[in-house]
Design a protein around this motif. Structure first.
Motif, PDB file in Angstrom:
ATOM      1  N   VAL A  75       1.906  53.563 -26.598  1.00 12.74           N
ATOM      2  CA  VAL A  75       1.642  53.257 -28.000  1.00 12.74           C
ATOM      3  C   VAL A  75       1.464  51.754 -28.122  1.00 12.74           C
ATOM      4  CG1 VAL A  75       2.640  53.186 -30.324  1.00 12.74           C
ATOM      5  CG2 VAL A  75       2.856  55.247 -28.939  1.00 12.74           C
ATOM      6  N   LEU A  76       0.435  51.346 -28.847  1.00 11.08           N
ATOM      7  CA  LEU A  76       0.213  49.935 -29.171  1.00 11.08           C
ATOM      8  C   LEU A  76       0.404  49.784 -30.669  1.00 11.08           C
ATOM      9  CD1 LEU A  76      -0.748  47.025 -28.915  1.00 11.08           C
ATOM     10  CD2 LEU A  76      -3.102  47.879 -28.692  1.00 11.08           C
ATOM     11  N   ILE A  77       1.440  49.053 -31.043  1.00  5.32           N
ATOM     12  CA  ILE A  77       1.776  48.918 -32.458  1.00  5.32           C
ATOM     13  C   ILE A  77       1.937  47.446 -32.805  1.00  5.32           C
ATOM     14  CG2 ILE A  77       4.305  49.094 -32.121  1.00  5.32           C
ATOM     15  CD1 ILE A  77       4.256  50.899 -34.710  1.00  5.32           C
ATOM     16  N   GLY A  78       1.509  47.085 -34.001  1.00  8.05           N
ATOM     17  CA  GLY A  78       1.660  45.723 -34.486  1.00  8.05           C
ATOM     18  C   GLY A  78       2.407  45.721 -35.805  1.00  8.05           C
ATOM     19  N   GLU A  79       3.376  44.817 -35.938  1.00  8.23           N
ATOM     20  CA  GLU A  79       4.240  44.813 -37.120  1.00  8.23           C
ATOM     21  C   GLU A  79       4.631  43.382 -37.475  1.00  8.23           C
ATOM     22  OE1 GLU A  79       5.007  46.442 -39.553  1.00  8.23           O
ATOM     23  OE2 GLU A  79       7.078  47.116 -39.710  1.00  8.23           O
ATOM     24  N   GLY A  80       4.795  43.125 -38.759  1.00  7.61           N
ATOM     25  CA  GLY A  80       5.281  41.835 -39.208  1.00  7.61           C
ATOM     26  C   GLY A  80       6.787  41.719 -39.020  1.00  7.61           C
TER      27      GLY A  80
END
Length: 247
Positions: free
Chosen positions: A137-142
């Motif tokens: 999984v490739l996830i981006g989050e602040g």
């Protein structure tokens, strides 16, 4: 102007809708797609720039994207035709949180789209449903790099600090195999690109009935970034695998 129009114009010069430069995007894709022949899914794909870049450099890759914006998907279809990858890209016009597929994917992407699922952990839960055994999984989050003001929290949402963000992911049964914290130049370049593109569009079309609104929006968003959250907000991208024994 509606939100989709503003977003389309604002991202003219920064089609990856997150604070990541091209080299960072390439590294994240390399870690998520080591073989180059994977099936990849982007939940909340927007104009599908992640998928288009992956398809352009990996001729054996197959990709699917899901988004509620027909306008963004139309952009994706047009770009896919222009880049010669349309035959390997399937796009679904629907809510990503409710997307159902009989296929399981080797990589599931959701970068900068956790709001569509109600937060970080619900996004990971959705990704888990679509993930093939051994997949990534490739996830981006602040996250909050420093203690934010009340105004910043009200504007951007309830994030945690970087360490707590990663701890939450690990506690949910994931193991990070790669990560990238967006550097100051990436964060700044993204904001300048977005609100500069919107302002330039307005200045170049003084007779357009939407020009004044676009210019005002660009000015407001630029001021919010500089005065409210520039010194406190960060962005992390993680490539994750399922922790053994965690389902």
């Amino acid at each position: 102007m509606n939100r989709e129009q503003i977003s389309r114009i604002a991202h003219t010069d920064h089609p990856i809708k997150s604070p990541l430069d091209d080299a960072s995007v390439d590294r994240l894709l390399d870690r998520g797609l080591p073989r180059g022949d994977e099936h990849v899914l982007d939940l909340g794909c927007g104009s599908a720039e992640w998928l288009l870049r992956a398809l352009a450099t990996r001729p054996h890759l197959l990709a699917e994207g899901v988004d509620v914006s027909e306008d963004a998907l139309a952009q994706a279809r047009h770009a896919a035709n222009g880049r010669g990858v349309a035959d390997r890209l399937v796009l679904h016009h629907q809510d990503a949180a409710g997307f159902v597929s009989a296929r399981r994917f080797d990589l599931v992407i959701s970068v900068g789209a956790t709001h569509a699922f109600g937060g970080l952990l619900p996004t990971l839960a959705a990704a888990r449903r679509h993930l093939a055994p051994g997949g990534r999984v490739l996830i981006g989050e602040g996250f909050w790099d420093r203690t934010p003001t009340t105004e910043a929290v009200e504007m951007l949402g309830e994030f945690t600090d970087l360490a707590t963000t990663v701890d939450r992911v690990v506690a949910d049964g994931w193991t990070p195999v790669h990560g990238h914290v967006s550097a100051r130049h990436e964060l700044d370049a993204y904001e300048w690109a977005c609100w500069g593109s919107l302002a330039a569009w307005a200045l170049d079309r003084p007779a357009d009935p939407d020009s004044a609104e676009a210019l005002s929006t660009a000015s407001t968003r630029r001021t919010e970034w500089l005065r409210v959250y520039r010194d406190t907000w960060g962005f992390v991208s993680l490539v994750l695998g399922r922790t053994p024994g965690q389902g």
